[in-house]
Design an enzyme around this catalytic site. Structure first.
Site, short mmCIF file in Angstrom:
data_model
loop_
_atom_site.label_atom_id
_atom_site.label_comp_id
_atom_site.label_asym_id
_atom_site.label_seq_id
_atom_site.Cartn_x
_atom_site.Cartn_y
_atom_site.Cartn_z
NE ARG A 6 -7.61 -12.03 -6.00
CZ ARG A 6 -7.46 -13.17 -6.02
NH1 ARG A 6 -7.69 -13.89 -7.16
NH2 ARG A 6 -6.94 -14.09 -5.18
N GLY A 27 0.78 -1.40 0.10
CA GLY A 27 -0.01 -0.06 -0.01
C GLY A 27 0.93 1.25 0.04
CG HIS A 73 2.70 -2.21 -15.31
ND1 HIS A 73 2.17 -3.45 -14.96
CD2 HIS A 73 3.76 -2.46 -16.21
CE1 HIS A 73 3.14 -4.37 -15.31
NE2 HIS A 73 4.04 -3.76 -16.31
C1 GAR Z 1 3.89 -1.40 -7.08
O1 GAR Z 1 5.24 -1.29 -7.64
C2 GAR Z 1 2.75 -1.33 -8.40
O2 GAR Z 1 3.29 -0.61 -9.73
C3 GAR Z 1 2.96 -2.91 -8.86
O3 GAR Z 1 2.80 -3.53 -7.28
C4 GAR Z 1 3.30 -2.69 -6.37
C5 GAR Z 1 2.47 -2.31 -5.20
O4 GAR Z 1 3.27 -1.56 -4.31
N1 GAR Z 1 1.58 -3.17 -9.29
C6 GAR Z 1 1.51 -4.30 -10.28
O5 GAR Z 1 2.68 -4.87 -10.48
C7 GAR Z 1 0.44 -4.37 -11.11
N2 GAR Z 1 0.58 -5.34 -12.09
P1 GAR Z 1 2.24 -0.93 -3.20
O6 GAR Z 1 1.30 -1.95 -2.62
O7 GAR Z 1 3.33 -0.46 -1.97
O8 GAR Z 1 1.81 0.29 -3.65
#
Ligand code: GAR
Length: 202
Positions: free
Chosen positions: A92, A13, A110
Site C-alpha cells: 500500500r 513475508g 523494491h
Molecule cells: C518483494 O519482491 C518486494 O520487493 C516486493 O514484494 C515482494 C514481497 O515479497 N515489494 C514491492 O513490490 C513493493 N512495491 P515477500 O512478502 O516474500 O517479502
C-alpha cells in the site's frame, strides 16, 4: 540495547523471514518489535508467530478512511517502541500524513533498480522492457512512489529466457541480502541523509 524495528507486510513475508534469520544468527543487531499486516491471511503472520514476534492486523476495509488506517499502524508501531519502519512487501502507498511522522525512518525494498520500474510488478516491467540488468533497491521512503533516497542496490542479470517469475526469484535472492544489510547499517548508526543522497559511514 538492540534497536527496535517494526515490519509492515502484506503477503508471503520472505523478506521478513530474512530479517528474522539474520537477527537469529547474530548478523543483524536489531529486534523485530512488531509485525503489522494489512492482510489477515498473510503468510508473513505465520512467520511472525513462529518467531514469537507480536503481530497486529490492520485492515484498510475495517477503517473509515486512510488516516484512520495509518493512525492505527502508527499507534501499533509506537506501542511496540519501534524506531524504524521496514516495508517488506507492504503493498500500500502510505500518505504524507504517515510519512512525515516517520521522516527518514521508513525504509522500503523494491524489486528493481530505481528509478526504473516503480510501482507494481517491477519484475514484469523489466522483462517487458528488455533491460539486460535489473535488481533491487533499498531506499528511505518519501512522499513519492519509490522515489526516496537510495541506501543500497544490488544488480541481477536479466536472461533472454527469463519470465517474470524466474527474474523475480533471482532478484528475491538479492533482496534477502540487501534488506538485512541496509537495516544493519541503520542499526549501527551509519546512515545519514542529505537531500537525495544517503551517506554511509565507514
Ligand atoms: C518483494 O519482491 C518486494 O520487493 C516486493 O514484494 C515482494 C514481497 O515479497 N515489494 C514491492 O513490490 C513493493 N512495491 P515477500 O512478502 O516474500 O517479502
Amino acid at each position: 540495547m538492540r534497536k527496535k524495528i517494526g515490519v509492515l507486510v502484506s503477503g508471503r513475508g520472505s523478506n521478513l523471514q530474512s530479517l528474522l534469520d539474520h537477527i537469529a544468527s547474530g548478523e543483524l543487531p536489531a529486534e523485530v518489535a512488531v509485525v503489522i499486516s494489512d492482510q489477515g491471511e498473510a503468510l508473513a503472520l505465520q512467520r511472525a508467530a513462529k518467531a514469537h514476534i507480536p503481530a497486529v492486523v490492520v485492515e484498510r476495509k475495517a477503517c473509515k478512511d486512510k488516516t484512520e488506517f495509518e493512525s492505527k499502524i502508527d499507534d501499533a508501531l509506537r506501542e511496540a517502541g519501534a524506531e524504524l519502519v521496514v516495508l517488506a512487501g507492504f503493498m500500500r502507498i502510505l500518505s504524507g500524513f504517515f510519512i512525515r511522522r516517520w521522516e527518514h525512518k521508513i525504509i522500503n525494498i523494491h524489486p528493481a533498480l530505481l528509478p526504473s520500474f516503480t510501482g507494481l510488478d517491477a519484475q514484469g516491467q523489466a522483462v517487458d522492457y528488455g533491460v539486460k540488468i535489473s535488481g533491487c533497491t533499498v531506499h528511505f521512503v518519501d512522499e513519492g512512489t519509490d522515489t526516496g533516497p537510495i541506501i543500497l542496490q544490488k544488480a541481477v542479470p536479466v536472461l533472454e529466457e527469463d519470465t517474470e517469475e524466474s527474474l523475480a526469484a533471482r532478484i528475491l535472492e538479492q533482496e534477502h541480502k540487501a534488506l538485512p544489510e541496509a537495516v544493519k547499517l541503520w542499526a549501527e548508526g551509519k546512515l545519514s541523509v542529505a537531500g537525495r543522497h544517503v551517506k554511509i559511514a565507514k
